[in-house]
Design a protein around this motif. Structure first.
Motif, PDB file in Angstrom:
ATOM      1  N   GLY A  38       0.772  -1.241   0.000  1.00 44.69           N
ATOM      2  CA  GLY A  38       0.000   0.000   0.000  1.00 44.69           C
ATOM      3  C   GLY A  38       0.798   1.282   0.000  1.00 44.69           C
ATOM      4  N   SER A  39       2.108   1.195   0.037  1.00 48.56           N
ATOM      5  CA  SER A  39       2.929   2.406   0.133  1.00 48.56           C
ATOM      6  C   SER A  39       3.010   3.130  -1.201  1.00 48.56           C
ATOM      7  CB  SER A  39       4.347   2.043   0.601  1.00 48.56           C
ATOM      8  OG  SER A  39       5.138   3.208   0.691  1.00 48.56           O
ATOM      9  N   ASP A  40       3.078   4.438  -1.107  1.00 53.71           N
ATOM     10  CA  ASP A  40       3.250   5.286  -2.281  1.00 53.71           C
ATOM     11  C   ASP A  40       4.661   5.867  -2.269  1.00 53.71           C
ATOM     12  OD1 ASP A  40       2.170   6.168  -4.662  1.00 53.71           O
ATOM     13  OD2 ASP A  40       1.426   8.046  -3.829  1.00 53.71           O
ATOM     14  N   ALA A  41       5.618   5.018  -1.896  1.00 54.88           N
ATOM     15  CA  ALA A  41       7.019   5.440  -1.817  1.00 54.88           C
ATOM     16  C   ALA A  41       7.911   4.351  -2.395  1.00 54.88           C
ATOM     17  CB  ALA A  41       7.402   5.705  -0.356  1.00 54.88           C
ATOM     18  N   GLY A  42       9.049   4.769  -2.902  1.00 57.20           N
ATOM     19  CA  GLY A  42      10.085   3.849  -3.338  1.00 57.20           C
ATOM     20  C   GLY A  42       9.640   2.858  -4.392  1.00 57.20           C
ATOM     21  N   LEU A  43      10.177   1.652  -4.301  1.00 63.29           N
ATOM     22  CA  LEU A  43       9.879   0.619  -5.286  1.00 63.29           C
ATOM     23  C   LEU A  43       8.406   0.227  -5.248  1.00 63.29           C
ATOM     24  CD1 LEU A  43      11.472  -0.903  -7.445  1.00 63.29           C
ATOM     25  CD2 LEU A  43      11.762  -2.762  -5.801  1.00 63.29           C
ATOM     26  N   MET A  44       7.774   0.311  -4.089  1.00 66.72           N
ATOM     27  CA  MET A  44       6.332   0.024  -4.018  1.00 66.72           C
ATOM     28  C   MET A  44       5.558   0.993  -4.916  1.00 66.72           C
ATOM     29  SD  MET A  44       5.152  -0.993  -0.221  1.00 66.72           S
ATOM     30  CE  MET A  44       5.983  -2.194   0.779  1.00 66.72           C
ATOM     31  N   LYS A  45       5.943   2.254  -4.919  1.00 63.35           N
ATOM     32  CA  LYS A  45       5.291   3.259  -5.770  1.00 63.35           C
ATOM     33  C   LYS A  45       5.562   2.970  -7.245  1.00 63.35           C
ATOM     34  CE  LYS A  45       5.230   8.250  -6.747  1.00 63.35           C
ATOM     35  NZ  LYS A  45       4.139   8.105  -7.651  1.00 63.35           N
ATOM     36  N   VAL A  46       6.802   2.620  -7.559  1.00 61.68           N
ATOM     37  CA  VAL A  46       7.165   2.308  -8.944  1.00 61.68           C
ATOM     38  C   VAL A  46       6.256   1.203  -9.493  1.00 61.68           C
ATOM     39  CG1 VAL A  46       8.982   1.289 -10.394  1.00 61.68           C
ATOM     40  CG2 VAL A  46       9.562   3.078  -8.737  1.00 61.68           C
ATOM     41  N   VAL A  47       6.079   0.145  -8.721  1.00 58.25           N
ATOM     42  CA  VAL A  47       5.259  -0.979  -9.180  1.00 58.25           C
ATOM     43  C   VAL A  47       3.782  -0.574  -9.260  1.00 58.25           C
ATOM     44  CG1 VAL A  47       4.484  -3.323  -8.631  1.00 58.25           C
ATOM     45  CG2 VAL A  47       6.902  -2.724  -8.442  1.00 58.25           C
ATOM     46  N   ALA A  48       3.281   0.108  -8.253  1.00 56.67           N
ATOM     47  CA  ALA A  48       1.870   0.534  -8.275  1.00 56.67           C
ATOM     48  C   ALA A  48       1.605   1.468  -9.459  1.00 56.67           C
ATOM     49  CB  ALA A  48       1.503   1.200  -6.954  1.00 56.67           C
ATOM     50  N   ASP A  49       2.505   2.416  -9.699  1.00 56.47           N
ATOM     51  CA  ASP A  49       2.349   3.320 -10.849  1.00 56.47           C
ATOM     52  C   ASP A  49       2.294   2.521 -12.146  1.00 56.47           C
ATOM     53  OD1 ASP A  49       2.474   5.565  -9.186  1.00 56.47           O
ATOM     54  OD2 ASP A  49       4.539   6.091  -9.755  1.00 56.47           O
ATOM     55  N   GLY A  50       3.224   1.575 -12.294  1.00 51.67           N
ATOM     56  CA  GLY A  50       3.293   0.785 -13.521  1.00 51.67           C
ATOM     57  C   GLY A  50       2.054  -0.058 -13.752  1.00 51.67           C
ATOM     58  N   VAL A  51       1.530  -0.643 -12.691  1.00 52.56           N
ATOM     59  CA  VAL A  51       0.310  -1.456 -12.820  1.00 52.56           C
ATOM     60  C   VAL A  51      -0.853  -0.570 -13.255  1.00 52.56           C
ATOM     61  CG1 VAL A  51      -1.396  -2.817 -11.549  1.00 52.56           C
ATOM     62  CG2 VAL A  51       1.048  -3.270 -11.228  1.00 52.56           C
ATOM     63  N   GLN A  52      -1.028   0.568 -12.599  1.00 55.02           N
ATOM     64  CA  GLN A  52      -2.133   1.470 -12.969  1.00 55.02           C
ATOM     65  C   GLN A  52      -1.983   1.985 -14.395  1.00 55.02           C
ATOM     66  OE1 GLN A  52      -2.523   4.451  -9.807  1.00 55.02           O
ATOM     67  NE2 GLN A  52      -4.460   3.485  -9.239  1.00 55.02           N
ATOM     68  N   GLU A  53      -0.777   2.387 -14.767  1.00 56.53           N
ATOM     69  CA  GLU A  53      -0.544   2.905 -16.119  1.00 56.53           C
ATOM     70  C   GLU A  53      -0.869   1.861 -17.179  1.00 56.53           C
ATOM     71  OE1 GLU A  53       3.527   4.232 -16.037  1.00 56.53           O
ATOM     72  OE2 GLU A  53       3.051   5.835 -14.604  1.00 56.53           O
ATOM     73  N   ALA A  54      -0.689   0.582 -16.853  1.00 58.65           N
ATOM     74  CA  ALA A  54      -0.947  -0.500 -17.803  1.00 58.65           C
ATOM     75  C   ALA A  54      -2.374  -1.045 -17.701  1.00 58.65           C
ATOM     76  CB  ALA A  54       0.060  -1.627 -17.595  1.00 58.65           C
ATOM     77  N   GLY A  55      -3.213  -0.417 -16.886  1.00 59.30           N
ATOM     78  CA  GLY A  55      -4.620  -0.792 -16.822  1.00 59.30           C
ATOM     79  C   GLY A  55      -5.007  -1.761 -15.728  1.00 59.30           C
ATOM     80  N   GLY A  56      -4.091  -2.090 -14.832  1.00 58.54           N
ATOM     81  CA  GLY A  56      -4.395  -3.013 -13.745  1.00 58.54           C
ATOM     82  C   GLY A  56      -4.989  -2.298 -12.543  1.00 58.54           C
ATOM     83  N   LYS A  57      -5.438  -3.074 -11.598  1.00 65.24           N
ATOM     84  CA  LYS A  57      -6.041  -2.537 -10.376  1.00 65.24           C
ATOM     85  C   LYS A  57      -5.089  -2.717  -9.205  1.00 65.24           C
ATOM     86  CE  LYS A  57     -10.741  -2.995 -11.828  1.00 65.24           C
ATOM     87  NZ  LYS A  57     -12.092  -3.354 -11.523  1.00 65.24           N
ATOM     88  N   LEU A  58      -5.354  -1.939  -8.143  1.00 63.27           N
ATOM     89  CA  LEU A  58      -4.512  -1.944  -6.952  1.00 63.27           C
ATOM     90  C   LEU A  58      -5.315  -2.225  -5.695  1.00 63.27           C
ATOM     91  CD1 LEU A  58      -2.463   1.362  -7.497  1.00 63.27           C
ATOM     92  CD2 LEU A  58      -1.851  -0.960  -8.221  1.00 63.27           C
ATOM     93  N   ILE A  59      -4.848  -3.208  -4.930  1.00 65.33           N
ATOM     94  CA  ILE A  59      -5.367  -3.441  -3.584  1.00 65.33           C
ATOM     95  C   ILE A  59      -4.187  -3.275  -2.633  1.00 65.33           C
ATOM     96  CG2 ILE A  59      -6.397  -5.085  -1.963  1.00 65.33           C
ATOM     97  CD1 ILE A  59      -7.704  -6.473  -4.375  1.00 65.33           C
ATOM     98  N   GLY A  60      -4.236  -2.236  -1.822  1.00 57.53           N
ATOM     99  CA  GLY A  60      -3.173  -1.978  -0.866  1.00 57.53           C
ATOM    100  C   GLY A  60      -3.541  -2.476   0.515  1.00 57.53           C
ATOM    101  N   VAL A  61      -2.544  -2.943   1.245  1.00 54.47           N
ATOM    102  CA  VAL A  61      -2.727  -3.340   2.636  1.00 54.47           C
ATOM    103  C   VAL A  61      -1.626  -2.646   3.428  1.00 54.47           C
ATOM    104  CG1 VAL A  61      -2.959  -5.207   4.300  1.00 54.47           C
ATOM    105  CG2 VAL A  61      -3.673  -5.576   1.924  1.00 54.47           C
ATOM    106  N   SER A  62      -1.994  -1.568   4.077  1.00 56.82           N
ATOM    107  CA  SER A  62      -1.032  -0.791   4.845  1.00 56.82           C
ATOM    108  C   SER A  62      -1.255  -1.059   6.333  1.00 56.82           C
ATOM    109  CB  SER A  62      -1.191   0.705   4.534  1.00 56.82           C
ATOM    110  OG  SER A  62      -0.143   1.444   5.112  1.00 56.82           O
ATOM    111  N   VAL A  63      -0.513  -0.366   7.161  1.00 57.53           N
ATOM    112  CA  VAL A  63      -0.687  -0.436   8.609  1.00 57.53           C
ATOM    113  C   VAL A  63      -0.851   0.987   9.126  1.00 57.53           C
ATOM    114  CG1 VAL A  63       0.471  -2.616   9.110  1.00 57.53           C
ATOM    115  CG2 VAL A  63       1.814  -0.556   8.894  1.00 57.53           C
TER     116      VAL A  63
END
Length: 176
Positions: A38-63
């Motif tokens: 669920g992080s919007d930082a570092g490599l977690m952000k890189v992957v989340a951005d890439g998934v969204q840009e390519a049309g995928g969905k995101l389910i984050g689990v943060s604390v």
């Protein structure tokens, strides 16, 4: 397929971000969902951005203690009470798991998943994405554990090592 990805939230260089972007693209273009910390930082952000840009969905689990770095535009965001609950939620919501480069938290997650598989409490496919040989030493140690009788199951029953995004995704598609 919901693909749980365990990885670092650290800012990393191109040798790690480029392969992460490639795997993210495969998730998104394949119509899959990223389940991640669920992080919007570092490599977690890189992957989340890439998934969204390519049309995928995101389910984050943060604390709770990391809520200030949780991604605001995830399709779904779960706030777990602690790290143990977070790991359990990530596994529950995933059809398969990919472990990417990371530090002690990622290593903790990887070994816990192996323990669960060892005891028959987790049966989903697990891939360790060995970007730039990052996990070569760990693979060597796991193979030694297997050879010397410390693993009650073959290492291949616990996890699969993949050297690139295509190999990781191919393995998952064969098993889910």
């Amino acid at each position: 397929m919901n693909i749980g990805v365990f990885l670092s939230a650290a800012e990393l260089g191109e040798q790690y971000t480029a392969p992460a972007k490639e795997f993210a693209r495969l998730i998104g273009e394949g119509g899959h969902t990223l389940v991640w910390g669920g992080s919007d930082a570092g490599l977690m952000k890189v992957v989340a951005d890439g998934v969204q840009e390519a049309g995928g969905k995101l389910i984050g689990v943060s604390v709770e203690f990391l809520h200030d770095v949780a991604r605001k535009n995830a399709d779904e965001m779960v706030i777990a009470r602690d790290l143990a609950h977070r790991k359990a939620e990530l596994l529950l919501r995933s059809d398969a798991v990919v472990i990417m480069v990371g530090g002690t938290g990622t290593l903790d997650e990887a070994t816990e998943i192996m323990e669960l598989k060892k005891h028959g409490l987790h049966a989903k496919p697990v891939v360790l994405l060995n970007t730039a040989g990052f996990y070569d030493g760990l693979e060597h140690q796991f193979r030694r554990m297997e050879a010397e009788g410390f693993l009650p199951l073959p290492l291949s029953d616990l996890l699969h090592f993949a050297d690139d995004a295509d190999a990781a995704m191919a393995y998952l598609k064969e098993r889910v």
